[in-house]
Write a protein that holds these residues in place. Structure first.
Motif, short mmCIF file in Angstrom:
data_model
loop_
_atom_site.label_atom_id
_atom_site.label_comp_id
_atom_site.label_asym_id
_atom_site.label_seq_id
_atom_site.Cartn_x
_atom_site.Cartn_y
_atom_site.Cartn_z
N GLU A 137 -60.12 -23.86 47.88
CA GLU A 137 -60.14 -24.00 46.42
C GLU A 137 -60.80 -25.32 46.07
O GLU A 137 -60.39 -26.38 46.55
CB GLU A 137 -58.71 -23.95 45.87
CG GLU A 137 -58.63 -23.95 44.37
CD GLU A 137 -57.20 -23.93 43.88
OE1 GLU A 137 -56.77 -22.90 43.32
OE2 GLU A 137 -56.50 -24.94 44.09
N VAL A 162 -62.54 -27.91 43.03
CA VAL A 162 -62.73 -28.33 41.65
C VAL A 162 -64.06 -29.09 41.60
O VAL A 162 -64.20 -30.13 42.25
CB VAL A 162 -61.58 -29.21 41.15
CG1 VAL A 162 -61.86 -29.69 39.73
CG2 VAL A 162 -60.27 -28.44 41.19
N ASP A 178 -58.52 -28.23 34.82
CA ASP A 178 -58.48 -28.42 36.27
C ASP A 178 -57.77 -29.69 36.69
O ASP A 178 -57.53 -29.88 37.88
CB ASP A 178 -59.91 -28.45 36.84
CG ASP A 178 -60.66 -27.16 36.58
OD1 ASP A 178 -60.00 -26.10 36.57
OD2 ASP A 178 -61.89 -27.20 36.40
N GLY A 217 -54.80 -30.65 36.42
CA GLY A 217 -53.46 -30.45 36.97
C GLY A 217 -53.47 -30.14 38.46
O GLY A 217 -52.43 -30.26 39.12
N ARG A 218 -54.61 -29.76 39.01
CA ARG A 218 -54.68 -29.44 40.44
C ARG A 218 -55.08 -30.62 41.30
O ARG A 218 -55.15 -30.48 42.52
CB ARG A 218 -55.69 -28.31 40.65
CG ARG A 218 -55.26 -26.99 40.03
CD ARG A 218 -56.21 -25.87 40.40
NE ARG A 218 -57.48 -25.97 39.70
CZ ARG A 218 -58.54 -25.23 39.98
NH1 ARG A 218 -58.48 -24.36 40.98
NH2 ARG A 218 -59.65 -25.36 39.30
N LEU A 219 -55.36 -31.76 40.69
CA LEU A 219 -55.84 -32.91 41.46
C LEU A 219 -54.69 -33.86 41.78
O LEU A 219 -53.78 -34.05 40.98
CB LEU A 219 -56.93 -33.65 40.67
CG LEU A 219 -58.22 -32.88 40.38
CD1 LEU A 219 -59.24 -33.82 39.77
CD2 LEU A 219 -58.77 -32.23 41.63
N ARG A 220 -54.78 -34.44 42.94
CA ARG A 220 -53.84 -35.45 43.40
C ARG A 220 -54.62 -36.55 44.09
O ARG A 220 -55.75 -36.33 44.55
CB ARG A 220 -52.80 -34.86 44.35
CG ARG A 220 -51.93 -33.76 43.77
CD ARG A 220 -50.95 -34.31 42.74
NE ARG A 220 -50.06 -33.25 42.27
CZ ARG A 220 -50.34 -32.41 41.28
NH1 ARG A 220 -51.51 -32.48 40.65
NH2 ARG A 220 -49.48 -31.49 40.90
N SER A 264 -59.02 -29.04 46.40
CA SER A 264 -57.64 -29.15 45.93
C SER A 264 -56.66 -28.36 46.78
O SER A 264 -55.47 -28.68 46.82
CB SER A 264 -57.55 -28.67 44.48
OG SER A 264 -58.01 -27.33 44.35
N ALA A 265 -57.12 -27.31 47.47
CA ALA A 265 -56.25 -26.51 48.35
C ALA A 265 -57.14 -25.75 49.32
O ALA A 265 -58.31 -25.45 49.01
CB ALA A 265 -55.36 -25.56 47.56
N LYS A 323 -49.05 -14.79 40.91
CA LYS A 323 -49.27 -14.62 42.35
C LYS A 323 -49.26 -13.16 42.77
O LYS A 323 -49.05 -12.84 43.95
CB LYS A 323 -48.25 -15.40 43.17
CG LYS A 323 -48.25 -16.89 42.92
CD LYS A 323 -49.57 -17.52 43.30
CE LYS A 323 -49.58 -19.02 43.06
NZ LYS A 323 -50.87 -19.64 43.40
N ILE A 348 -54.59 -18.68 46.86
CA ILE A 348 -55.66 -19.48 46.26
C ILE A 348 -56.98 -18.71 46.32
O ILE A 348 -57.13 -17.74 47.08
CB ILE A 348 -55.78 -20.83 46.98
CG1 ILE A 348 -56.19 -20.62 48.44
CG2 ILE A 348 -54.50 -21.61 46.87
CD1 ILE A 348 -56.46 -21.92 49.17
#
Length: 487
Positions: A131, A133, A317, A319-322, A384-385, A424, A450
């Motif tokens: 996945e 971004v 997008d 919210g999917r980042l760390r 991101s995943a 899901k 994902i």
């Protein structure tokens, strides 16, 4: 020709032949070949008398002619053979045409392609799903310092240029120090005058103190008045205040002198860090005005082997980042080459441009070969995943919906609505019967994970089946194309 003439007149073919042979005495004569073997050759007939019909009766022989029984039999056999051959030829042509047509029909049947499939299918494969971004941003140095001037004046010297490597404390440029030196001299003279005032105030204070002590002593001995004591006390207080004022003025002038000295030092512009000069905005002879704000003269990057990219992440997008996520950075200057980076910060400050809200993600990138340059536009792909070695299916299979069935008039037959699926979960259609022209499908609800935009991770085991991704024109669609999918 004899048969057709006989059929047209309704006479016997043999009589018609004899009549044709004896039409007129002057037009035709009997051919020798028509006589039977051994028979006497016929002589030419005498001219018919005036007023006669020009010959004998069609059904009887001419007068004076011998009978021809064997000639008629031979003529009948010859005509029979000619008619038989003619019909056999016609039958042969018809048989050949029929054989050719049959061969063409058989060839077309054997070589005709099977009916086109109604559904377009895909396979459930095993592979990696990552996945990503994606965004764009600008390349900047990890540490960038803008060097300006704090004083105004004319630039006399510039010691560095673009791409110059500098150390902390190196002189970059100089401003004309003449005016600042004169200001320092003036401040020093004022300071010396203030120091003289302090000395004078101290002397006055000493004299006032002596007068005050004498007045106090005389009052104590009873020879002096109280008025003299008050006057002496007042003079002493004034002298003490004058001394304090003189000292304060000295301190003020010392501060002014320090300011002038500092301004003189500011005429020399120093590098605050070790790095590379990436921008120079001045030339010798140019005047710098720093009345309200310090103008930027140089931009120095500390280390170009460490760069960062400020990527604009869409609010859908972010919210999917760390932090610490891996990222791939590419630029147009080096197509096909990828630079590895890491997300060091996702800022909370929003950026609103034409109603589009984005957030800045800081991606630190290693640049050992100094290929990335400040200001480049970079494409950032942040992973991101990811799922390695999993079962996956095409995303088109999750978006597919079969065309509604139609009645004999071509109208759609509405079926019951499909139940909504929880998160899901996904609905796919699998091919249960692959017979050309009679394919059958059925829906399955599966667990999904994902997606990378092309494939989606699959948690449900569907087995060795084919999933439907699209539908071609078919009987159920009324012969009308569905067109390309736009979702």
């Amino acid at each position: 020709m004899a048969d057709s003439m006989a059929r047209a007149t309704g006479r016997d073919p043999l009589d018609a032949s004899d009549s044709a042979a004896q039409v007129g005495p002057e037009a035709k004569r009997a051919r020798p070949s028509d006589a039977p073997p051994g028979a006497a050759r016929p002589t030419s007939a005498a001219p018919a008398p005036h007023g006669s019909h020009g010959g004998a009766s069609p059904r009887g022989p001419r007068e004076g002619s011998p009978p021809l029984p064997r000639g008629r039999e031979s003529l009948e056999q010859e005509l029979s053979r000619v008619g038989t051959k003619r019909w056999l030829g016609r039958l042969g042509v018809l048989a050949a045409i029929a054989a050719i047509v049959a061969a063409v029909v058989v060839w077309r049947i054997r070589t005709s392609p099977p009916p086109p499939p109604r559904y377009v299918t895909g396979d459930v494969t095993t592979g990696d799903v990552v996945e990503v971004v994606q965004s764009t941003g600008q390349v900047k140095p990890l540490t960038e310092v803008q060097v300006g001037a704090q004083v105004s004046g004319r630039i006399t010297k510039v010691y560095v240029d673009f791409n110059s490597i500098v150390k902390a404390g190196d002189v970059l440029a100089e401003i004309d120090p003449t005016l600042f030196g004169a200001q320092i001299d003036s401040n020093q003279a004022q300071l010396e005058a203030a120091n003289a005032s302090v000395v004078r105030a101290e002397a006055s204070l000493g004299t006032a103190k002596q007068r005050l002590d004498r007045a106090k002593k005389m009052v104590a001995e009873g020879v002096g008045s109280q008025a003299d004591l008050d006057t002496a006390q007042g003079a002493y207080d004034v002298a003490l205040a004058d001394l304090a004022a003189s000292k304060a003025q000295v301190a003020q002038l010392r501060a002014v002198l320090r300011s002038s000295t500092t301004n003189l030092q500011y005429t020399r512009i120093f590098s605050p860090i070790d790095g590379v000069v990436i921008s120079r905005a001045i030339d010798p002879g140019q005047t710098v005005a720093a009345s309200f704000q310090a103008p930027t003269l140089f931009v120095i990057a500390q280390d170009l082997r460490k760069m960062r990219v400020l990527a604009d992440i869409d609010e859908a997008d972010v919210g999917r980042l760390r932090e610490a996520m891996e990222a791939d950075v590419s630029v147009d200057a080096f197509p096909g080459e990828t630079f590895r980076g890491t997300v060091s910060q996702v800022r909370y400050s929003p950026l609103n441009q034409s109603g589009v809200v984005t957030y800045a993600a800081v991606v630190e990138v290693d640049n050992p070969d100094v290929k990335l340059r400040p200001g480049m536009t970079a494409t950032v792909s942040i992973r991101s995943a990811e799922a390695r070695g999993v079962r996956r299916l095409p995303n088109a299979a999750l978006r597919f919906k079969p065309a509604p069935e139609r009645d004999k008039d071509g109208k759609e037959i509405k079926g019951p609505p499909l139940e909504p699926l929880p998160p899901k979960k996904g609905r796919v259609y699998v091919l249960t019967d692959a017979t050309p022209g009679a394919e059958k499908i059925e829906p399955r609800v599966v667990d999904v994970g994902i997606t990378d935009g092309i494939f989606t991770a699959l948690s449900t085991d569907l087995g060795p089946v084919k999933v439907v991704t699209d539908e071609n024109d078919g009987p159920s669609s009324g012969g009308r194309g569905r067109g390309p999918r736009l979702f």
